[in-house]
Design an enzyme around this catalytic site. Structure first.
Site, short mmCIF file in Angstrom:
data_model
loop_
_atom_site.label_atom_id
_atom_site.label_comp_id
_atom_site.label_asym_id
_atom_site.label_seq_id
_atom_site.Cartn_x
_atom_site.Cartn_y
_atom_site.Cartn_z
N HIS A 13 0.87 -1.20 0.00
CA HIS A 13 0.00 0.00 0.00
C HIS A 13 0.89 1.24 0.00
O HIS A 13 1.50 1.56 1.01
CB HIS A 13 -0.89 0.01 1.25
CG HIS A 13 -1.85 1.15 1.33
ND1 HIS A 13 -3.18 0.99 1.64
CD2 HIS A 13 -1.70 2.48 1.15
CE1 HIS A 13 -3.79 2.17 1.64
NE2 HIS A 13 -2.89 3.10 1.35
N HIS A 15 1.44 5.44 -1.89
CA HIS A 15 0.99 6.52 -2.78
C HIS A 15 2.23 7.13 -3.44
O HIS A 15 3.10 7.66 -2.75
CB HIS A 15 0.26 7.60 -1.97
CG HIS A 15 -0.93 7.08 -1.24
ND1 HIS A 15 -2.21 7.16 -1.76
CD2 HIS A 15 -1.06 6.43 -0.06
CE1 HIS A 15 -3.06 6.60 -0.91
NE2 HIS A 15 -2.39 6.15 0.12
#
Ligand code: NCD
Ligand code: ZN
Length: 344
Positions: A13, A15
């Site tokens: 996970h 960004h």
């Protein structure tokens, strides 16, 4: 123990953002990880395979020479996602999951889902094809206290989804509570959870006592100490349903040091070192390889990385700031000493 060699880890996970940010975020990911699950919350979000293909190309263009690091792409579910979008995702070799964001829950989630029950047909198709559903597990009802949003999500939604789609592969992303850890541990069927370094190393006192520290503000928000303890126990237990997901989420300094500062902690400057710190404090360095390098790959049905990495006990100080997209950002644990260092 002064040295630890483990299978190269993956980040399930993160960004990366886009354009100018990729020059910072992609090399940082490739520094230690083999693969990264790339969150789709761009503006506009990555809603279909065509957008994921174009985004992946931009990411790969920023990859350092000779790096084998791989971006694994994710589609963003909206009220308009169709079963055909899911079939296309399943047929695409580099799309590995679909992400549910409740509308308005977090950074760039305005296009998120307004009513979970609308997605039943989409979930049905995902279950049938074995596509992983990643969940930002918080409710957004204004009357629910921000510290209770994860626990209420579990009671109001997750229980129902598990019952209705018992074979749906799901990850409760970045769990932050004892309730999250307990629910995952007690579930039958394919449910796992990722855990961030900030939720292992800090609790809400670190963020709020003696002054507000905006660089520790992320969503789901840091909870009280009891929850931090439960997450450390889960991450270091050797239970394969808990694995690494940094949720590294860069924002320029001015956007966080602001009257309405945005949510997200950047941790990719030192991701594996931060986890090593947390595992070492818990006396559980021997559990780091499973959590960081094996359990996530097992869940996503991928082979382990062939490379290994070595961490040395060699104290160093995290930089106070990092260049980012023409400005700067303040990394997690800025200015703090860490005991473990990745060997180049
Ligand atoms: C993330 C971001 O900035 O994109 N922020 C965060 O606080 N974690 C979004 C998210 O994963 O919720
Ligand atoms: Zn995230």
């Amino acid at each position: 123990m002064d040295q630890l060699t483990i299978i190269q880890p993956d980040d399930w996970h993160l960004h990366l953002r886009d354009e100018g940010a990729l020059a910072t975020t992609v090399p940082a990911a490739a520094r230690c990880f083999g693969r990264g699950i790339v969150m789709p919350n761009l503006v506009p979000p990555v809603r279909n395979v065509a957008a994921a293909t174009a985004y992946r190309e931009r990411i790969l263009a920023a990859r350092p020479e000779n790096s084998e690091w791989q971006p694994l792409m994710v589609l963003y579910l909206t009220d308009n996602t169709s079963a055909d979008d899911i079939r296309a995702a399943h047929a695409c070799a580099f799309v590995h999951a679909c992400k549910y964001y409740p509308a308005g829950a977090t950074t760039n989630s305005d296009s998120g889902v307004t009513d979970l029950e609308r997605l039943d047909e989409v979930f049905e198709t995902m279950q049938e094809l074995g596509v992983v559903l990643q969940m930002h597990g918080e409710v957004t009802d204004p009357d629910i206290d921000i510290f209770d949003r994860e626990a209420v999500f579990i009671d109001r939604h997750l229980v129902r989804i598990r019952e209705k789609f018992p074979a749906l592969k799901m990850v409760l992303e970045h769990i932050t509570t004892e309730q999250g850890a307990t629910f995952v541990r007690n579930s039958e069927g394919p449910l796992a959870a990722s855990i961030t370094p900030q939720h292992l190393l800090y609790n809400r006192n670190d963020m709020l006592v003696g002054g507000i520290r905006p660089h520790l503000f992320c969503l789901p928000i840091l909870k009280r100490n009891r929850h931090q303890t439960a997450l450390i126990e889960a991450a270091t237990s050797g239970d394969s349903r808990f694995f690494l997901g940094t949720d590294s989420a860069p924002h320029p300094r001015h956007a966080k040091e602001n009257a309405c500062g945005c949510a997200g902690c950047y941790s990719h400057h030192a991701a594996i070192e931060l986890y090593a710190e947390a595992f070492d404090r818990a006396g559980a360095l021997h559990q780091l390889e499973g959590f960081a390098s094996r359990y996530g790959a097992d869940f996503y049905n991928l082979a382990y990385n062939r490379r290994k990495i070595t961490l040395n006990r060699d104290p160093w100080t995290v930089p106070e700031r990092i260049d980012y997209d023409g400005g700067e950002l303040i990394p997690l644990a800025a200015g703090q000493a860490l005991n473990w260092r990745l060997q180049n």
